[in-house]
Scaffold this active site. Structure first.
Site, PDB file in Angstrom:
ATOM      1  N   ASP A 177      -0.378 -44.198 -17.993  1.00 33.56           N
ATOM      2  CA  ASP A 177      -0.215 -42.848 -17.191  1.00 33.56           C
ATOM      3  C   ASP A 177       0.823 -41.954 -18.023  1.00 33.56           C
ATOM      4  OD1 ASP A 177       0.228 -40.687 -15.705  1.00 33.56           O
ATOM      5  OD2 ASP A 177       0.363 -42.132 -13.968  1.00 33.56           O
ATOM      6  N   HIS A 182       6.421 -37.102 -15.558  1.00 31.81           N
ATOM      7  CA  HIS A 182       7.249 -38.258 -15.634  1.00 31.81           C
ATOM      8  C   HIS A 182       8.413 -38.320 -16.596  1.00 31.81           C
ATOM      9  CE1 HIS A 182       4.972 -39.227 -12.100  1.00 31.81           C
ATOM     10  NE2 HIS A 182       3.872 -39.391 -12.979  1.00 31.81           N
ATOM     11  N   ILE A 197      10.143 -37.464 -12.507  1.00 35.23           N
ATOM     12  CA  ILE A 197      10.189 -38.234 -11.320  1.00 35.23           C
ATOM     13  C   ILE A 197       9.433 -39.474 -11.635  1.00 35.23           C
ATOM     14  CG2 ILE A 197      10.379 -36.445  -9.608  1.00 35.23           C
ATOM     15  CD1 ILE A 197       7.344 -37.060  -9.119  1.00 35.23           C
ATOM     16  N   GLY A 200       4.380 -42.509  -9.259  1.00 37.51           N
ATOM     17  CA  GLY A 200       4.037 -43.258  -7.485  1.00 37.51           C
ATOM     18  C   GLY A 200       3.685 -44.797  -7.877  1.00 37.51           C
TER      19      GLY A 200
END
Length: 274
Positions: A177, A182, A197, A200
């Protein structure tokens, strides 16, 4: 419309990198060796169950149109293992968009992926995920409804606290990913975040490790399914607390994952063992 079947292969290195990417061995490098090493005497390599979500990933059967990719976040995730994941393998995966829902503040796109062993045709992983596109709601579609869930009105039967690394997203992204949300401060700012961040699915994988060790005695063969809704972001370096409530007389449990400040980051969690 279902996508064309897509092949995906993985090997021992991929499984090891994923394990480290979701925090295995952090702070205790001599623990979880069955997931982080392949050549320790007397220890056979095993694969973390949540790696199944990555194995089952595939391109959707149709385009979702034009929108600001910085406004896209992972909203919910379910997966079921039909048997323990092998250390190496190849699957054939078909992806289908099963619903597009108007949530007002955004659109929720739900898809289902079915991954079968490319050699035998036997099912290995079934995964369902929801992607939330902020700002794309209000088009008048159905709102959709999830299964009922209520936090049990008692103290958790078990709680596990697990750390993440400040550089956790840099490690996890190597499992596939590469979303700049991120790692890229400017891209994250366009999405309304003060800094990049954590993925998830990295938070999901950390939570899955807690469920595996607390509810399955660290045995992946006892881990059947897991689902949860992503409710708030996590910053790399934060610790996560996974609270679990066992359902009496069954292998089912409810769970929630919270940040250090008590904010729930994975809600409506359900686990089933075997």
């Amino acid at each position: 419309m279902p996508s064309e079947p897509q092949l995906r292969s993985w090997d021992s290195k991929d499984a090891l990198l994923y394990a480290v990417g979701v925090g295995a061995g952090l702070g205790s490098p001599l623990e979880e060796l069955e997931f982080t090493t392949e050549n320790c005497e007397g220890i056979e390599q095993k694969v973390l169950p949540t790696f199944g979500v990555l194995i089952a990933q595939a391109r959707a059967g149709r385009s979702l149109g034009d929108f600001n990719r910085a406004m896209l976040v992972h909203a919910e995730q379910f997966f079921e293992l039909h048997r323990p994941l092998p250390v190496t393998g190849t699957v054939r995966t078909v992806s289908t968009v099963t619903g597009i829902y108007d949530k007002g503040s955004g659109a929720l796109v739900v898809s289902e992926n079915v991954a079968t062993d490319a050699g035998t045709g036997e099912p290995l992983v079934t995964a369902r995920s929801g992607t939330f596109i902020r700002g794309e709601g209000g088009f008048g579609g159905p709102r959709g409804a999830g299964p009922p869930w209520e936090r049990p009105g008692r103290e958790p039967d078990q709680q596990v606290v697990l750390r993440t690394r400040p550089e956790q997203a840099l490690v996890y992204r190597l499992s596939g990913d590469r979303n700049p949300l991120h790692v890229d401060p400017k891209f994250a700012a366009r999405g309304g975040f003060s800094q990049p961040i954590l993925h998830g699915l990295c938070t999901y994988g950390v939570t899955g490790r807690a469920l595996l060790h607390a509810l399955c005695g660290s045995d992946p063969a006892r881990f059947r399914s897991m689902s949860g809704r992503f409710s708030h972001p996590v910053l790399p370096g934060e610790s996560l607390t996974v609270s679990m409530w066992r359902q009496r007389g069954s292998d089912t449990a409810a769970f929630q994952t919270t940040r250090e400040d008590g904010v729930v980051v994975i809600d409506r969690g359900l686990f089933q063992g075997g």
